[in-house]
Structures are given as structure tokens and as C-alpha cells.
Design a protein around this motif. Structure first.
Motif, mmCIF file in Angstrom:
data_model
loop_
_atom_site.group_PDB
_atom_site.id
_atom_site.type_symbol
_atom_site.label_atom_id
_atom_site.label_comp_id
_atom_site.label_asym_id
_atom_site.label_seq_id
_atom_site.Cartn_x
_atom_site.Cartn_y
_atom_site.Cartn_z
ATOM 1 N N UNK A 1 0.938 -1.238 0.180
ATOM 2 C CA UNK A 1 -0.171 0.094 0.108
ATOM 3 C C UNK A 1 0.798 1.224 -0.035
ATOM 4 N N UNK A 2 1.918 1.083 0.567
ATOM 5 C CA UNK A 2 2.914 2.434 0.757
ATOM 6 C C UNK A 2 3.421 2.627 -0.602
ATOM 7 N N UNK B 1 0.859 4.293 -2.838
ATOM 8 C CA UNK B 1 0.643 5.706 -2.621
ATOM 9 C C UNK B 1 1.779 6.423 -2.985
ATOM 10 N N UNK B 2 2.898 5.995 -2.817
ATOM 11 C CA UNK B 2 4.236 6.765 -3.292
ATOM 12 C C UNK B 2 4.161 6.866 -4.719
ATOM 13 N N UNK C 1 1.797 6.807 -6.742
ATOM 14 C CA UNK C 1 0.480 7.591 -6.934
ATOM 15 C C UNK C 1 -0.285 6.626 -7.930
#
Lengths: 299, 299
Positions: B268-269, B272-273, B275
Motif C-alpha cells: 500500500x505504501x 501511494x508513493x 500515485x
């Protein structure tokens, strides 16, 4: 020149025409509250979703379904959409925004919304006072709106240097009329605080649900979930698009929070693996004490 | 030979003397409930903590403060201590346990407690029927005990091959008298299920509180924590020693859960990173849907 009397009694002022863009839980509850307290005269509702608009009309949340051209009639315009829709909404609003009108939003992250506003609103930027009510629910849509949602809640405003103090005061009185306490912060502090105490809990709660689904026998396990699970995962049911936008628009703060959490998680895993019960108990005790202190702290 | 009539009406049977070792939230609530429903005759209370015993006596949770020698009088003995105390308690009980008496526990993990029981109880192992009520609170101690804690809750029994069916039936009726639904599981399945839906939520909630304290301006941030935070962290206030024991006694299952969660968190990180909003929205949607389905599922 103000159209509003400089009366400190929140009940005494009136917004002749309020426009709400996005008539879901957050925007709908604000409209209902302002109508109930006699603050809003006519409430115009705008949305990309005709079903929501119709529902909002039926529920008495709005008085009239409106188009962006109708923004010319509005004294206050509240944008209550997910963050990702804000840019398009601002672009559609700006040609019709009266010079006296106040524009605000209710987004959970502020720096990105302000950057968008600066880009789109240009010299009208002074009319935009950013806001964020600390209230919500795991439900969404106009049917979830409630007139009492903002009572005894905090609302953060992150005013811009360009804002006229009178506009910030008006927005303060608007939220106070809903029963909220208003607090002023700078946007960067706001985003850091809420990444920590609001966005991370949601992120972890949703991720926990996801990791549960990722394992064998999720259905069997869920049959035995109890009240701890219920509370811990309540927020995971929140609107996915709204939360996707919150995480993405607050990316830097979120990545910092996630990295710190990953470090703590790996440390705790190692303590468990090595059966270091003393150190393990120490962090559990610190966590429990902090949570109890928070519960008992006067706010 | 049974001392209890083979009556299916939970109200019709009676435990002449009940001994409760550990008179806190879990043991105290069981004693209160059995007294209220007329099931328990005399209730003996045992604890290493004289203050708790005195409080339990004052609150009418127990009728008499007892020593381990008094176990000879007991028909049913409930061990309601943290897991780490179970071995010492079993050792102290076994010399005084009557051949007809039922011994049970209320621990949240079962395999380790059963291993301890086998080691300590020897040929008396058949008298021990392991149990786990799925009920709790973030409070603890006799003052937190409530007669209604177990109403409409699930209780898991993980009987041993050595248990006489009559003993398992008796324990079933005891919990049913408290308003609970009883479910039989094997201990390994139990520990896997509860690592997933009970122990992990507690672990993550407490770890989140800890990571918040680990960062700058924790006090400032906590001032703005809202209702999502409140629910998400409620369980983090739970008794640290009890939870330390639960995690430690269910270590293998917990490590498996933590490893899977770490994998999901890193994925998930990265989304997010980078995008990757589409994939990010997909997992948020899956999580929200699963939580809503759980809320709406008939159980």
C-alpha cells in the motif's frame, strides 16, 4: 461592505442564499444544520449525481436543484466533494462567483486544496477560506446527512493571507451556528496533525480489513469477530474515493507516518519473536496509558 | 455419576459451590451473572491481590474470600487470570480438586493453556474443559465486572479428547445460563481465528498509539483526535499484562498475521508513493465492502 450585521450572536445572522456543491454526508449535514438554526435562507444544491440531488431535495436538505450558473445568486458557496473533484468544481464556479460571496470547502486535507485554489481562482483567491469540520461517519450520501452532525465538534479553518478577516469571521460564525468550536491553524500543521490522528487510523483500519481478506478462511474468521473488531474497523467502511483522495492529497505526511509505523511494527515483531516480554509489556503499557489519558483529558 | 440433573433448561441446574480464581472483569462478570441467574450457590473468590478480593466482596461478586485449600469445596473452578499465571494457579489447585469437579479457564488463547494443563494436571486432565468467552472491555478489575457482559455473546469451548461429554455439557449450560451461545472448536483453529480477528486489531491499535507517542507534538495532535480515532484506539487501553500474555502465548499465529500485514502495508505504501490511484482505490473498496458485508451479515 458587509451584507451581514456585525452581531456576535450566531443566531442573529443570516445567509440569504447558500449553495452546496456535493450533497452527501458532509455537505448535506451542513445544509440541514444551517436551515434548522435559521441561518440559511434558500439552499441551492449542486452535484454531478442527479440521484443524490433528487434525494437531497426529497429529504429537505436543499430547496432547489441548481446549475453552476446559479452560483451568481449565492452568498456562501460550500464545496463538499472529494478532494479530486475540487479543481473541476472551482473552475466551474469561478465565472459565476459574486465579488461579495464567500467560497469555502470541507476537505480533510488543506495544502493541496489551497494549491488548486490558487491556480484556479487567481485574483479571486481572497474569497476562498479553507475549512475542515472534524466530524464524519462510516456512512455516506444525502440519506446519511444529519442536522446534529457538527454539534460539539471542532472545525479547523486555515485562512489565507489574502482572506479579509470579515470573511474568516463569517465562516467562523457559520460553523458556530452549527454548534461547532472553530480553531485556526496553518495548513501545513493541519495536514501533519490529521495525517497522524485521522488519516493513519483510517489507513490502518482499512489495511487490516484488506489483509484479513488476503488470508485463508476469511469468512470463517469474520464469524467470530467481536466488539473490539467492530470498533477497530468501523472507519474502514468509509467512502473509498473520499479516502483515496485524502491519502493521495496528503501523501508526504502519510508516507512519513507510514514509515514511522513500519519501524515500530518491525520492532514490536522482533520483541515478540525473541520473547522479550519486558520490553513488549513496556510499549503496551505506554500505549494503554496514553489512550486512557486521552480519554480523561478535558477537551 | 452426575450431581447435576440432566435438564436442558439452563435455569434448572445449580452449581452448589463455584470458585473463581481472578475476580476481575472476566471472572467477576461470570460470577455476577451466575449468581443473578440463580445458577451459582456460594461463590468463592481467590486472587493474589487482596485489594481486588476485598472489592469483589464489597460488590457482591463473591460470597467469601478463599484460599487454594478451599478448592476442595468447589464443584466448578474457573481460572480467570492472565495466561502467564495459569501454570502457577493450576499447580496450586490440583492437590485440592475434587474428582467430580469441573475445571475451566477463560483465556483468549487455547493451545498454550492446554499444554500447561497437560503438564500440570497429569491424569486429572480430563477434568479441564478449556473455554473462551468472546467478550471484554477496555476496563479491568472487579469494579468493571457486569452481570450482563456475556449476554448475546459467543463462548468457544475447545474440549479435549479426555473430557467426559457430561463435563463439556455442564460447561455449555453454565455459559448458556449467562445468555451466551456456545460453539465447539479445536484449539489450533481457535488460536488462528482469534489471532486474526481479535489479537491483531488489539496489536495494531496499541502499536498505532505507540507510534503516535514516538513522533513530535503528540500532545498537540491528540487534541484534534475525533470519533474515528476514539473507536480505532478504544481497545488499545486494554490491560497490558493480559494482552502481553495473549500475544506471547499465541506467538506463532501472531507472527504469521504480522508478516502478512507487513507485506500488505509495504504494498500500500508503494501504491501511494507511486500515485497508483486506481490500485489504491481498489484495495480501499475491497476493505470497505468487506466491513459493510460483515456489519450486515446475520450472526
Amino acid at each position: 461592505m458587509s451584507r451581514y450585521p456585525a452581531d456576535t450572536d450566531a443566531q442573529a445572522f443570516r445567509i440569504p442564499v447558500l449553495a452546496v456543491v456535493g450533497v452527501g454526508l458532509i455537505g448535506g449535514s451542513l445544509a440541514l444544520s444551517l436551515k434548522r438554526h435559521g441561518v440559511a435562507g434558500e439552499v441551492l444544491g449542486l452535484s454531478h449525481d442527479p440521484v443524490s440531488l433528487q434525494k437531497a431535495l426529497e429529504l429537505g436538505i436543499i430547496d432547489r436543484v441548481a446549475d453552476f450558473e446559479d452560483i451568481v445568486q449565492a452568498d456562501v458557496v460550500v464545496v463538499a466533494t472529494p478532494v479530486s473533484a475540487v479543481e473541476a468544481v472551482f473552475k466551474a464556479i469561478v465565472p459565476f462567483l459574486q465579488p461579495h460571496a464567500l467560497l469555502t470547502d470541507v476537505c480533510s486535507t488543506k495544502q493541496q486544496v489551497i494549491a488548486v485554489a490558487r491556480r484556479v481562482l487567481g485574483k479571486r483567491i481572497g474569497q476562498f477560506v479553507p475549512g475542515h469540520p472534524i466530524a464524519g461517519a462510516e456512512t455516506s450520501g444525502p440519506q446519511a446527512a444529519q442536522a446534529f452532525l457538527y454539534e460539539q465538534k471542532q472545525v479547523i479553518l486555515t485562512p489565507l493571507p489574502e482572506n479579509h478577516p470579515e470573511q474568516t469571521d463569517l465562516l467562523t460564525r457559520l460553523w458556530e451556528a452549527c454548534g461547532s468550536t472553530v480553531c485556526i491553524q496553518d495548513a501545513a500543521t493541519h495536514d501533519r496533525i490529521f495525517a497522524s490522528v485521522s488519516h493513519m487510523p483510517h489507513f490502518l483500519s482499512a489495511l487490516y480489513m484488506y489483509s484479513l481478506l488476503d488470508a485463508d478462511q476469511a469468512d470463517l474468521k469474520l464469524k467470530y469477530a467481536g466488539s473490539g473488531f467492530r470498533d477497530f474497523t468501523r472507519i474502514a467502511a468509509g467512502a473509498p474515493i473520499m479516502w483515496r483522495d485524502i491519502f493521495s492529497s496528503n501523501r508526504d505526511c502519510m508516507l512519513e507516518e507510514i514509515t514511522r509505523f513500519q519501524r515500530c511494527l518491525e520492532q514490536a515483531r522482533q520483541l515478540l519473536e525473541s520473547n522479550n516480554t519486558e520490553a513488549f509489556e513496556a510499549w503496551l503499557t505506554a500505549a494503554a496509558q496514553a489512550r486512557r489519558d486521552w480519554e480523561n483529558s478535558p477537551t
